[in-house]
Design an enzyme around this catalytic site. Structure first.
Site, PDB file in Angstrom:
ATOM      1  CG  ASP A  80      97.500  47.866  14.316  1.00  0.00           C
ATOM      2  OD1 ASP A  80      97.601  47.711  15.636  1.00  0.00           O
ATOM      3  OD2 ASP A  80      96.922  48.648  13.886  1.00  0.00           O
ATOM      4  CD  GLU A 138      96.180  52.802  17.844  1.00  0.00           C
ATOM      5  OE1 GLU A 138      95.657  54.038  18.007  1.00  0.00           O
ATOM      6  OE2 GLU A 138      97.210  52.433  17.068  1.00  0.00           O
ATOM      7  CD  GLU A 139      99.114  52.861  14.146  1.00  0.00           C
ATOM      8  OE1 GLU A 139      98.635  53.939  13.911  1.00  0.00           O
ATOM      9  OE2 GLU A 139     100.017  52.963  14.909  1.00  0.00           O
ATOM     10  CG  HIS A 363     103.038  56.648  12.470  1.00  0.00           C
ATOM     11  ND1 HIS A 363     101.885  56.813  11.979  1.00  0.00           N
ATOM     12  CD2 HIS A 363     102.989  56.016  13.684  1.00  0.00           C
ATOM     13  CE1 HIS A 363     100.976  56.084  12.799  1.00  0.00           C
ATOM     14  NE2 HIS A 363     101.764  55.665  13.611  1.00  0.00           N
TER      15      HIS A 363
END
Length: 390
Positions: A80, A138-139, A363
């Site tokens: 993802d 996962e995020e 990020h």
């Protein structure tokens, strides 16, 4: 198998892995919506003669059975992306507005597909099975690991390994730990209810900004005064919102923060202290409060024996100087759920390169990786899997 032969296989598929990484970077999808990503993964695996199946909504599970009987080793990649506008300024920059692979999951997906290619070539001499786990979300809490586990991802698995491309480490290195790897990423939200009024008459109010400010200062004493200094712990506040007008004291203030720990006893103690601090400060000021707690993934604890296997594989590929024992990282990862079920380990594959301008953290809108890390990741994970099968 000869060392040079495995290296040749990885080299054979290097360009394909890079192309796949760029494809996924160009067309990212956030957790729970990785439909095109899933479709691409399924097509790539089917082209290798495997029989992939959908799992956990947008995830994929596939297994390659060796010509000879043996153990089963699982390898996991998260697939993802993040809700971030891409600003990497490369030809493969995201074509989807406000969606970006700013954490390296595009590379993880490409590496696992590369591993599928390598092991397909090795199938005739492989003793055992390799299970490929492409995990969504996962995020996004609660993550996709539990969904894959419920779908049978770990059934019959003897060991599991996973890798994360890691910008803080320079390309050509890996970071390993032999126990603590990543922390529990917990959250808390505090709403302070005061009594608003005109800024010129504060005596008529219960100022939630003042109360909130005292809470902020007090919460920042927890780790230094209530946690053993030899223990890893973090309490951080990222949100403090109150008021809209310069001369009006508002009714409420909202604080939102995170707690990172490795041990359950420390985790619970910190949340107990948060409750005590908020309660006592609010009572002293005449305010009320609402405290919400959100417990995230368990901490990632590597199995030392499996970590040693990955480190040995890393030494073969990168040399002894390329394997770095790192300190635990206070970020979170739902790979922890797999490690609660079977022995395994998580490793960081260095992907930073200051000379190429690859310096932006995970990020960040400008995040990117040195793509030579992909081949290192494929070869190290392939060697580690073969050692675990043996």
């Amino acid at each position: 198998m000869e060392e040079k032969d495995l290296k040749k296989l990885v080299e054979k598929h290097r360009d394909a892995v890079v192309a796949l990484r760029r494809h996924f970077h160009t067309y990212p999808e956030i957790g729970g919506k990785e439909f095109k990503t899933q479709e691409k993964i399924m097509a790539e695996l089917a082209a290798l003669g495997l029989e992939p199946r959908k799992a956990a909504g947008t995830g994929v599970i596939a297994e390659l059975q060796g010509a000879l009987p043996g153990k089963t080793v699982a390898i996991r990649a998260d697939i993802d992306a993040l809700p971030i506008q891409d600003d990497c300024r490369q030809p493969y920059q995201s074509q989807h507005e406000n969606v970006c692979h700013a954490c390296g999951h595009d590379g993880h997906t490409a590496m696992l597909l590369g591993l599928a290619k390598v092991f397909t070539d090795l199938k005739g001499e492989l003793a055992g099975n390799i299970r490929f786990l492409f995990q969504p979300s996962e995020e996004r809490f609660p993550g996709g690991a539990l969904g894959l586990i419920e779908a049978g991802a770990l059934d019959g698995v003897d060991a599991i390994i996973g890798a994360h491309l890691w910008q803080p480490l320079k390309v050509g290195t890996i970071g390993v730990t032999y126990g603590r790897m990543m922390a529990s990423p917990d959250e808390f939200s505090i709403t302070v209810q005061g009594r608003g009024g005109h800024g010129s008459m504060p005596q008529q109010t219960v100022d939630p900004i003042l109360v909130g400010a005292q809470i902020v200062l007090a919460l920042n004493t927890i780790v230094s005064r209530n946690v053993d200094p030899m223990e890893n712990a973090v309490v951080s506040l990222g949100v403090f919102k109150a008021g809209d007008i310069f001369n009006v004291i508002p009714d409420t203030a909202v604080l939102h923060g995170t707690v990172r720990t490795f041990e359950q006893e420390v985790r619970l103690k910190i949340f107990e202290r948060i409750e005590q601090i908020v309660k006592n400060i609010c009572e002293a000021a005449g305010a009320s409060y609402k405290l919400d707690k959100f417990f995230g993934y368990p901490p990632v604890f590597n199995n030392p024996a499996v970590s040693k296997v990955i480190a040995a594989a890393g030494c073969e590929v990168l040399g002894p100087d390329g394997v770095v024992e790192i300190k635990p990282v206070m970020g979170g990862e739902d790979f922890s759920y797999y490690l609660q079920k079977v022995p395994g380990a998580f490793v960081y594959v260095g992907a930073g390169n200051a000379e190429k301008g690859i310096i932006y953290p995970h990020h960040h809108p400008k995040f990117d990786i040195d793509e030579s890390a992909l081949a290192y990741g494929v070869e190290i994970m392939a060697r580690a899997a073969l050692k675990l099968l043996a």
